[in-house]
Design a protein around this motif. Structure first.
Motif, mmCIF file in Angstrom:
data_model
loop_
_atom_site.group_PDB
_atom_site.id
_atom_site.type_symbol
_atom_site.label_atom_id
_atom_site.label_comp_id
_atom_site.label_asym_id
_atom_site.label_seq_id
_atom_site.Cartn_x
_atom_site.Cartn_y
_atom_site.Cartn_z
ATOM 1 N N GLU A 102 27.311 36.163 57.883
ATOM 2 C CA GLU A 102 28.318 35.543 58.744
ATOM 3 C C GLU A 102 29.480 36.505 58.969
ATOM 4 O O GLU A 102 30.085 36.546 60.048
ATOM 5 N N GLN A 103 29.794 37.303 57.931
ATOM 6 C CA GLN A 103 30.885 38.288 58.007
ATOM 7 C C GLN A 103 30.385 39.647 57.524
ATOM 8 O O GLN A 103 30.833 40.141 56.485
ATOM 9 N N PRO A 104 29.468 40.269 58.217
ATOM 10 C CA PRO A 104 28.851 41.512 57.730
ATOM 11 C C PRO A 104 29.830 42.652 57.494
ATOM 12 O O PRO A 104 29.683 43.403 56.516
ATOM 13 N N GLU A 105 30.834 42.791 58.368
ATOM 14 C CA GLU A 105 31.791 43.891 58.189
ATOM 15 C C GLU A 105 32.595 43.720 56.908
ATOM 16 O O GLU A 105 32.909 44.696 56.218
ATOM 17 N N ILE A 106 32.933 42.473 56.595
ATOM 18 C CA ILE A 106 33.705 42.182 55.378
ATOM 19 C C ILE A 106 32.882 42.530 54.136
ATOM 20 O O ILE A 106 33.348 43.234 53.231
ATOM 21 N N TYR A 107 31.649 42.046 54.083
ATOM 22 C CA TYR A 107 30.835 42.220 52.887
ATOM 23 C C TYR A 107 30.323 43.648 52.737
ATOM 24 O O TYR A 107 30.094 44.112 51.614
ATOM 25 N N SER A 108 30.185 44.360 53.832
ATOM 26 C CA SER A 108 29.768 45.753 53.710
ATOM 27 C C SER A 108 30.892 46.599 53.124
ATOM 28 O O SER A 108 30.642 47.545 52.366
ATOM 29 N N VAL A 109 32.140 46.255 53.449
ATOM 30 C CA VAL A 109 33.286 46.955 52.863
ATOM 31 C C VAL A 109 33.315 46.748 51.353
ATOM 32 O O VAL A 109 33.558 47.681 50.581
ATOM 33 N N ILE A 110 33.028 45.535 50.921
ATOM 34 C CA ILE A 110 33.089 45.219 49.490
ATOM 35 C C ILE A 110 31.916 45.812 48.719
ATOM 36 O O ILE A 110 32.090 46.361 47.625
ATOM 37 N N PHE A 111 30.713 45.722 49.285
ATOM 38 C CA PHE A 111 29.516 46.071 48.520
ATOM 39 C C PHE A 111 28.795 47.345 48.963
ATOM 40 O O PHE A 111 27.884 47.798 48.274
ATOM 41 N N MET A 112 29.181 47.937 50.089
ATOM 42 C CA MET A 112 28.439 49.093 50.580
ATOM 43 C C MET A 112 29.293 50.339 50.823
ATOM 44 O O MET A 112 28.800 51.449 50.703
ATOM 45 N N ASP A 113 30.547 50.180 51.191
ATOM 46 C CA ASP A 113 31.373 51.333 51.542
ATOM 47 C C ASP A 113 31.692 52.198 50.327
ATOM 48 O O ASP A 113 31.766 51.716 49.201
ATOM 49 N N ASN A 114 31.907 53.492 50.599
ATOM 50 C CA ASN A 114 32.317 54.436 49.558
ATOM 51 C C ASN A 114 33.794 54.226 49.255
ATOM 52 O O ASN A 114 34.647 54.414 50.125
ATOM 53 N N LEU A 115 34.092 53.831 48.023
ATOM 54 C CA LEU A 115 35.475 53.552 47.636
ATOM 55 C C LEU A 115 36.141 54.719 46.921
ATOM 56 O O LEU A 115 37.333 54.694 46.667
ATOM 57 N N GLY A 116 35.362 55.710 46.573
ATOM 58 C CA GLY A 116 35.922 56.885 45.918
ATOM 59 C C GLY A 116 36.391 56.639 44.505
ATOM 60 O O GLY A 116 37.078 57.465 43.913
ATOM 61 N N THR A 117 36.041 55.487 43.941
ATOM 62 C CA THR A 117 36.426 55.167 42.559
ATOM 63 C C THR A 117 35.518 54.065 42.060
ATOM 64 O O THR A 117 34.658 53.575 42.777
ATOM 65 N N GLU A 118 35.695 53.654 40.824
ATOM 66 C CA GLU A 118 34.878 52.599 40.265
ATOM 67 C C GLU A 118 35.291 51.249 40.857
ATOM 68 O O GLU A 118 36.434 50.829 40.726
ATOM 69 N N SER A 119 34.351 50.579 41.519
ATOM 70 C CA SER A 119 34.657 49.302 42.146
ATOM 71 C C SER A 119 35.026 48.236 41.121
ATOM 72 O O SER A 119 35.793 47.323 41.406
ATOM 73 N N GLU A 120 34.476 48.358 39.906
ATOM 74 C CA GLU A 120 34.786 47.393 38.857
ATOM 75 C C GLU A 120 36.275 47.403 38.539
ATOM 76 O O GLU A 120 36.891 46.361 38.313
ATOM 77 N N GLU A 121 36.864 48.590 38.546
ATOM 78 C CA GLU A 121 38.299 48.728 38.277
ATOM 79 C C GLU A 121 39.113 48.047 39.377
ATOM 80 O O GLU A 121 40.098 47.355 39.106
ATOM 81 N N LEU A 122 38.686 48.222 40.625
ATOM 82 C CA LEU A 122 39.388 47.602 41.741
ATOM 83 C C LEU A 122 39.294 46.084 41.672
ATOM 84 O O LEU A 122 40.268 45.369 41.922
ATOM 85 N N LEU A 123 38.117 45.598 41.334
ATOM 86 C CA LEU A 123 37.911 44.152 41.271
ATOM 87 C C LEU A 123 38.770 43.530 40.175
ATOM 88 O O LEU A 123 39.386 42.475 40.375
ATOM 89 N N SER A 124 38.820 44.172 39.022
ATOM 90 C CA SER A 124 39.640 43.659 37.923
ATOM 91 C C SER A 124 41.107 43.609 38.324
ATOM 92 O O SER A 124 41.820 42.649 38.017
ATOM 93 N N HIS A 125 41.543 44.653 39.020
ATOM 94 C CA HIS A 125 42.931 44.714 39.479
ATOM 95 C C HIS A 125 43.201 43.569 40.459
ATOM 96 O O HIS A 125 44.236 42.909 40.393
ATOM 97 N N TYR A 126 42.261 43.321 41.359
ATOM 98 C CA TYR A 126 42.431 42.253 42.341
ATOM 99 C C TYR A 126 42.610 40.902 41.645
ATOM 100 O O TYR A 126 43.528 40.141 41.965
ATOM 101 N N TYR A 127 41.724 40.595 40.707
ATOM 102 C CA TYR A 127 41.797 39.288 40.053
ATOM 103 C C TYR A 127 42.937 39.197 39.049
ATOM 104 O O TYR A 127 43.301 38.099 38.621
ATOM 105 N N ASP A 128 43.525 40.329 38.662
ATOM 106 C CA ASP A 128 44.745 40.283 37.861
ATOM 107 C C ASP A 128 45.876 39.666 38.679
ATOM 108 O O ASP A 128 46.722 38.932 38.162
ATOM 109 N N VAL A 129 45.876 39.994 39.970
ATOM 110 C CA VAL A 129 46.920 39.491 40.863
ATOM 111 C C VAL A 129 46.566 38.118 41.409
ATOM 112 O O VAL A 129 47.412 37.245 41.531
ATOM 113 N N TYR A 130 45.264 37.919 41.707
ATOM 114 C CA TYR A 130 44.834 36.663 42.330
ATOM 115 C C TYR A 130 43.958 35.851 41.385
ATOM 116 O O TYR A 130 42.811 35.544 41.673
ATOM 117 N N LYS A 131 44.512 35.520 40.242
ATOM 118 C CA LYS A 131 43.772 34.735 39.240
ATOM 119 C C LYS A 131 43.336 33.378 39.782
ATOM 120 O O LYS A 131 42.304 32.841 39.397
#
Length: 240
Positions: A102-131
């Motif tokens: 339904e939102q391919p561009e959104i989910y490709s950014v999250i799960f497919m794009d090159n982030l240049g760092t560990e995605s796990e670290e980014l996700l943890s940071h996100y949920y630290d702010v948006y618990k």
């Protein structure tokens, strides 16, 4: 200013920029997001934005996460339909495919794009702010969501199928990796318009490929116990 106050200020600035990024995505689409557009809408300079986000890919990742709320809210209801781990996992896949196509561009950014760092670290940071984004979700699902690497979260969950006797331990990682590759391949094909399929057809075909992959790994003597019923009929995707 103490450390606590600095963290509060940083979280506040994060929200300013992510709110602005969300507005830009809603107005122009995530592919047209730039640091300058976000900074202008937030009322700050681009250099200020770079003080809080390493690069644009990180800001797009965090902003994209804001658009997964519907998926997270529906996921528990989908999984309740299953009576065992395999069925629950397949229903989770159906929910994921429904929202990702339904939102391919959104989910490709999250799960497919090159982030240049560990995605796990980014996700943890996100949920630290948006618990609050995780509030109300069962603890088992929260644990899965917090594992950003898709095949890792899959392996963690379907471990229960080993304990229930549906699949063998040696097949867990293989199933997790193969189903992820199925989704990535179908998503890439859909986004690049390599096939003339609607988003519903692409989602349905992906779910059925995943289902077939999992079914082949299930102990033959236990297959009759699986009751997963994909809402996408074979007619909807042209069969196999």
């Amino acid at each position: 200013m103490g450390k606590g106050k600095k963290e509060i200020q940083r979280a506040r600035m994060w929200r300013y920029f992510l709110d602005a990024a969300t507005e830009v995505i809603e107005e122009e689409g995530i592919q047209n997001v730039t640091i300058r557009k976000i900074a202008d809408k937030a009322g700050y300079t681009s250099s200020t934005a770079y003080n809080y986000f390493k690069d644009l890919s990180h800001l797009k990742f965090f902003a994209a996460m804001r658009f997964t709320t519907d998926y997270l809210n529906e996921l528990p209801e989908y999984m309740k339909r299953g009576e065992n781990t395999v069925d629950k996992w397949l229903y989770a896949w159906e929910c994921f495919c429904k929202h990702s196509f339904e939102q391919p561009e959104i989910y490709s950014v999250i799960f497919m794009d090159n982030l240049g760092t560990e995605s796990e670290e980014l996700l943890s940071h996100y949920y630290d702010v948006y618990k609050d984004d995780l509030s109300g979700l069962p603890e088992t699902i929260q644990a899965i969501i917090m594992q950003h690497h898709f095949s890792t979260r899959s392996a963690l969950y379907i471990q229960g199928a080993v304990e229930e006797g549906f699949i063998e331990q040696k097949d867990v990682t293989l199933i997790a990796d193969m189903t992820l590759m199925i989704w990535k391949g179908m998503m890439n094909t859909y986004m690049n318009r390599r096939r003339t399929e609607t988003k519903q057809e692409a989602a349905g075909r992906t779910v059925r490929f995943v289902q077939e992959c999992v079914f082949r790994a299930v102990n033959p003597s236990r297959r009759k116990e699986l009751a997963f019923n994909c809402k996408y009929g074979k007619d909807d995707i042209g069969g196999f």
